[in-house]
Design an enzyme around this catalytic site. Structure first.
Site, PDB file in Angstrom:
ATOM      1  N   ASP A 211       0.936  -1.067   0.135  1.00  0.00           N
ATOM      2  CA  ASP A 211       0.152  -0.158   0.327  1.00  0.00           C
ATOM      3  C   ASP A 211       1.120   1.267  -0.177  1.00  0.00           C
ATOM      4  O   ASP A 211       0.466   2.340   0.274  1.00  0.00           O
ATOM      5  CB  ASP A 211      -1.390  -0.165   1.455  1.00  0.00           C
ATOM      6  CG  ASP A 211      -0.335  -0.092   2.361  1.00  0.00           C
ATOM      7  OD1 ASP A 211       1.260   0.255   2.692  1.00  0.00           O
ATOM      8  OD2 ASP A 211      -1.939  -0.383   3.600  1.00  0.00           O
ATOM      9  N   TRP A 212       2.340   1.905   0.010  1.00  0.00           N
ATOM     10  CA  TRP A 212       2.870   2.152   0.107  1.00  0.00           C
ATOM     11  C   TRP A 212       3.819   2.250  -1.256  1.00  0.00           C
ATOM     12  O   TRP A 212       4.599   2.566  -1.681  1.00  0.00           O
ATOM     13  CB  TRP A 212       4.186   2.989   1.047  1.00  0.00           C
ATOM     14  CG  TRP A 212       4.717   1.181   1.821  1.00  0.00           C
ATOM     15  CD1 TRP A 212       3.407   1.209   2.789  1.00  0.00           C
ATOM     16  CD2 TRP A 212       4.641   0.045   1.814  1.00  0.00           C
ATOM     17  NE1 TRP A 212       4.150  -0.322   3.348  1.00  0.00           N
ATOM     18  CE2 TRP A 212       4.748  -0.942   2.413  1.00  0.00           C
ATOM     19  CE3 TRP A 212       5.691   0.277   0.337  1.00  0.00           C
ATOM     20  CZ2 TRP A 212       5.636  -1.641   2.680  1.00  0.00           C
ATOM     21  CZ3 TRP A 212       6.774  -1.003   0.297  1.00  0.00           C
ATOM     22  CH2 TRP A 212       6.946  -2.325   1.547  1.00  0.00           C
ATOM     23  N   GLU A 474       1.562  -9.506  11.007  1.00  0.00           N
ATOM     24  CA  GLU A 474      -0.423  -9.190  11.079  1.00  0.00           C
ATOM     25  C   GLU A 474      -0.926 -10.272  11.216  1.00  0.00           C
ATOM     26  O   GLU A 474      -2.268 -10.246  10.499  1.00  0.00           O
ATOM     27  CB  GLU A 474      -0.857  -8.288  10.643  1.00  0.00           C
ATOM     28  CG  GLU A 474       0.081  -6.159  11.289  1.00  0.00           C
ATOM     29  CD  GLU A 474      -1.084  -5.379  10.059  1.00  0.00           C
ATOM     30  OE1 GLU A 474      -1.457  -5.730   9.264  1.00  0.00           O
ATOM     31  OE2 GLU A 474      -0.853  -4.286  10.294  1.00  0.00           O
ATOM     32  N   GLU A 571       2.569  -0.308  15.843  1.00  0.00           N
ATOM     33  CA  GLU A 571       2.697   0.866  14.185  1.00  0.00           C
ATOM     34  C   GLU A 571       1.640   1.340  14.675  1.00  0.00           C
ATOM     35  O   GLU A 571       0.003   0.947  15.218  1.00  0.00           O
ATOM     36  CB  GLU A 571       1.864  -0.337  13.180  1.00  0.00           C
ATOM     37  CG  GLU A 571       2.830  -1.620  12.481  1.00  0.00           C
ATOM     38  CD  GLU A 571       2.417  -1.653  11.770  1.00  0.00           C
ATOM     39  OE1 GLU A 571       1.415  -1.713  10.536  1.00  0.00           O
ATOM     40  OE2 GLU A 571       3.646  -2.540  10.961  1.00  0.00           O
TER      41      GLU A 571
END
Ligand code: BMA
Length: 898
Positions: A211-212, A474, A571
């Protein structure tokens, strides 16, 4: 301590003296080489030839390197980062490429008993042939590979070929073959413009898009070497230290991993010249026992300087020498830095709070981890240089960070990264490379992962900077909170796979290989509570246990009540855009519009561009210039203002929560925001732009991670000021609160607290004042016309300020009476630096100095300008001049964008 490098010569000398005293005697002696006792190495790095599947492309390619960089270097393609090239060049990773090399091998090498071809890293799926014979296959970029090639080598023109299969094709085939049940996610969200099934291949997970970052599933080689020997070869070694509490002394454990052709006895010496400690070891080395452990005990009367995290002491390292000689007359000489420190992850009951603590104790001292999360510094890893790493890691330290988490969707970083962290005192939370997905557990997958883990732990365990291993990013949360819509009845199968991979395999291997550090199965996790719940906790985000990740883009980030008062924030973050000078390297003027297709293309997080402006609009008037370019620059700027202020608010909340329990929650002992660095020029959560330029957030981090600081916030109309200290001793401070009108740099009024002792390593409430009373007593102030600053001072000397000056807005700036600041600036040379002097008659906020593409760093930026005159120094990273800087200087403050 003097730096390790400069010690080498001195100690080599002392060492040779001591070793000659310490070494075991052998007879007869001889240099050995002419008898073929030493290992011969031949690097096969350098110029190779690269071709695509149908042979239509044929070009020179460097090893180390990858297909994309080779194509770019040979001008077959433009900069892959330019505009939309990531999409245009998708064909590269869908093709199958072959690297080939023709090389000669001297007779001395070929006559050796064993000849090994060693690949330091193969990215990723390949079949390797030598002179037409297949010598092996590869499927894991996180491993090295070795193949015996003895009988296959000729004197001249050996042909080595590494035939890659597209990683995208392979991942899709593996998914297809896994027909019994799905292993999600199948594909990344469309906004990421990436490839599918990355979880089926042991390749950096970000390389199929994140996502980056862009999707560039590379193919390439990291390093190739021939090693030939007759008797024995040292494959790798580790050197780690451990405190023996029963004997009250330090031990150094050295592990030697041998490849043995002929059994032999050997004599080895370990030597720490600085501590004047050495020991001899007699070893008997057999072909089937390749690991040998040597234990060097440091006598308890020898004083050892410890290694400390940045801000807590020195990063002392000692040089350890290992010398060895076998009866077969093979000699060994290696040297490596070693450091002495202990680390514990403390999870124990806390009075008046349900759950367990979660903090790191280093050398017996509880340490608040301050820092960020690290992602790979480039999509083409061969382009990440030691200079890039040093620049980024120094930036972390310069922002008062003491920790980074090497995130599980990236790579196990190169050795230089960890050596720099050792040197700079950056504690590393090291994930294993699994992220945001479920993973298969077929036998061959598990086997390659086990080998990956063995190799990586052996490569990295000697680094004192690494304080914890963590199984994945995650993936516990992904199962527990059902990211992938798995029917309840099917969940046990996925939990079983989870436990198989991270607990029964990865954890087992790590605990066997490294007994000196804690292991966490995931991040976020509830730690021992997750273990009790079968490794997938009901709620891995529970603030009473372990670490948490927390993101909320649209809620008002100034409202600290919305943040979880977690034990450890590993995070959290907000996106922003990099500056125009960074974007202009990969775009053209047509793209410089927030609504352009370029702006949409670079944004890989669904609705990210809108979210940034929605969050910004909660507190700021959005840019409204009619000049299109100014409008664009101002919009980039406002996203950075928003990000910096949001992350500051959240970090300060964590810092001040370290010593208290409120409603059962607190004792926060870590704040690692997402994310430190960028992989390309695009919007992301980073505080440093691609290329090294600091965003406003990174300048803010200098203050919000300051070793001692005042943290102010409002609760029910009361201004509360906490003192937060990372110092090792207690200090007496007063708190000074100053009220300013926006329209003037002359303070309206000041209040000073009684002196009060701020305990080292704690946070405590030092002053509270009612905001309405403060404003009333000040006279001409209300929430819109004034703002408040605060700081810590020495009670005996009010000129002696400790830590940064903090400030608090009493209303959103969009409602406040900000005055156009009309800042005037002049530039002067100041030795190797430049001094920028600013003049301003009103209070200006988020003052941003930008000198475009002149790479370098301002000592402070994005600041609150509170004086008629202020000088800020600039440290350029390349030659520049007063003229260039004056011409390129572009100043923005919040009031300038509307
Ligand atoms: C986290 C990370 C990354 C991601 C970031 C921002 O959860 O682990 O996967 O880039 O959020 O969405």
């Amino acid at each position: 301590m003097i730096p390790v490098q400069s010690k080498v010569r001195l100690f080599a000398f002392i060492c040779s003296l001591l070793i000659s005293a310490a070494l075991c005697r052998h007879s007869p002696t001889g240099t050995g080489d002419d008898q073929g006792t030493e290992v011969e190495t031949q690097s096969l790095n350098g110029k190779w030839i690269l071709r695509n599947n149908n042979g239509s492309l044929n070009l020179p390619a460097e090893v180390p390197g990858c297909v994309h960089t080779a194509l770019h270097k040979q001008n077959f393609i433009q900069d892959p980062y330019y505009r939309f090239n990531d999409l245009d060049y998708r064909w590269i990773s869908l093709d199958n490429w072959t690297y080939s090399l023709t090389f000669d091998v001297p007779h001395s090498t070929r006559r050796m008993k064993r000849v090994i071809l060693l690949f330091d890293g193969v990215d990723t799926v390949s079949t390797i042939t030598l002179n037409g014979v297949t010598i092996g296959t590869t499927d894991n970029m996180f491993r090295s590979y070795e193949f015996e090639v003895g009988g296959l080598l000729n004197a001249k023109d050996n042909l080595l070929e590494v035939g890659f299969m597209s990683a995208v094709t392979y991942a899709s085939q593996r998914d297809h073959a896994h027909s019994e049940y799905k292993v999600p996610p199948a594909c990344p969200p469309p906004v990421q413009k990436g490839e599918c099934h990355v979880n089926f291949i042991r390749k950096a997970q970000f390389s199929f898009s994140w996502d980056w970052g862009p999707s560039f599933p590379t193919q390439g080689l990291r390093g190739v070497e021939l090693q030939a020997f007759n008797f024995i070869r040292l494959q790798s070694f580790t050197a780690s230290t451990a405190w023996d509490s029963s004997l009250s002394c330090w031990n150094v454990e050295v592990e030697l991993f041998f490849d043995v052709a002929v059994a032999t006895d050997g004599c080895f010496t370990l030597l720490l010249p600085e501590l004047k400690v050495f020991q001899k070891f007699q070893l008997s080395i057999k072909p089937d026992q390749t690991r040998k452990a040597l234990h060097l005990q440091i006598p308890s009367n020898v004083s050892v300087d410890l290694w400390w995290p940045n801000g807590h002491g020195q990063q002392t390292q000692y040089l350890l020498f290992m010398e060895g000689r076998t009866e077969s007359r093979v000699t060994f000489h290696t040297e490596t830095p070693v450091a002495f420190r202990t680390v514990e992850l403390v999870q124990e009951p806390i009075p008046s709070s349900p759950g367990l603590s979660f903090y790191f104790r280093v050398n017996g001292r509880p340490i608040f981890l301050k820092g960020s999360n690290w992602i790979p510094a480039h999509a083409f890893l061969d382009l990440v240089t030691p200079d890039t790493l040093r620049n980024l890691l120094q930036s972390a330290v310069d922002a008062n960070m003491n920790a980074l988490r090497v995130w599980g969707g990236g790579v196990y970083e190169q050795d230089t990264f960890y050596s720099l962290c050792d040197e700079l005192g950056i504690m590393v939370w090291q994930d294993f490379m699994f992220a945001c997905a479920l993973y298969p557990t077929e036998q061959d997958f598990i086997e390659t992962v086990r080998e990956e883990v063995v190799q990586q732990v052996r490569r990295l365990k000697s680094h004192p900077s690494i304080i914890v291993w963590s199984g994945n990013n995650e993936n516990e949360a992904a199962i527990a909170t059902d990211w992938f819509g798995i029917p309840v009845a099917e969940r046990p199968r996925y939990v079983k796979d989870y436990v198989t991979l991270y607990v029964e395999n990865i954890r087992t291997v790590v605990q066997k290989e490294d007994k000196t550090r804690p292991f966490l199965v995931s991040s976020p996790t509830n730690g021992v509570e997750s273990e009790k719940e079968g490794f997938v906790a009901h709620d891995p985000y529970d603030p009473h246990y372990g670490d948490t990740h927390f993101y909320s883009y649209l809620n008002n980030c100034w409202d600290w009540r919305l943040f979880p008062r977690t034990r450890f924030a590993s995070e959290y973050g907000f996106q922003s855009w990099p500056s125009l000078s960074t974007l202009s390297k990969v775009s053209k003027p047509d793209d410089w519009n927030y609504l352009s297709s370029f702006s949409a293309h670079r944004q890989h997080h669904e609705l990210g561009n809108t979210q940034m402006l929605m969050q910004a609009a909660l507190h700021y008037i959005l840019p409204n210039s009619t000049d299109a370019l100014k409008h664009y620059r101002d919009t980039l700027y406002i996203t950075q203002v928003m990000q910096a202020q949001c992350v500051k608010m959240q970090t300060e909340f964590y810092s001040r929560s370290r010593s208290e329990i409120i409603d059962g929650e607190g004792h926060t002992m870590g704040a690692l925001y997402w994310q430190l660095n960028d992989i390309w020029q695009g919007p992301s959560w980073s505080s440093i732009e691609f290329g090294g330029k600091w965003k406003i957030l990174h300048h803010f981090a200098v203050d919000f991670f300051s070793p001692v600081q005042a943290v102010g916030f409002e609760e029910n109309d009361t201004l509360k000021i906490y003192g937060v200290s990372d110092l090792s001793t207690d200090f007496n401070f007063t708190v000074t609160v100053t009220v300013y009108e926006w329209s003037s740099v002359t303070p309206v009024c000041t209040e000073v607290s009684d002196p009060c002792v701020l305990k080292g390593g704690e946070a405590m409430l030092m002053m509270q004042v009612s905001v309405p009373t403060l404003l009333r007593d000040c006279g001409k102030c209300d929430r819109n016309s004034c703002l408040v600053t605060y700081d810590l001072k020495d009670p005996a000397n009010s000129n002696n300020q400790h830590g940064p000056i903090g400030h608090l807005f009493l209303t959103s700036p969009k409602e406040a009476g900000l005055q156009p600041p009309n800042i005037k600036a002049s530039v002067e040379r100041d030795g190797d630096m430049f001094a920028f002097t600013l003049h301003c008659e009103v209070v200006a906020v988020f003052v941003w100095l930008d000198v475009g593409d002149v790479a370098g760093r301002f000592e402070s930026n994005g600041f609150l300008l509170l004086s008629l005159k202020r000088t800020v120094r600039f440290f350029p990273w390349r030659p520049t001049s007063v003229e260039e800087l004056s011409k390129k200087l572009y100043i923005t403050s919040l009031r300038d964008v509307y």
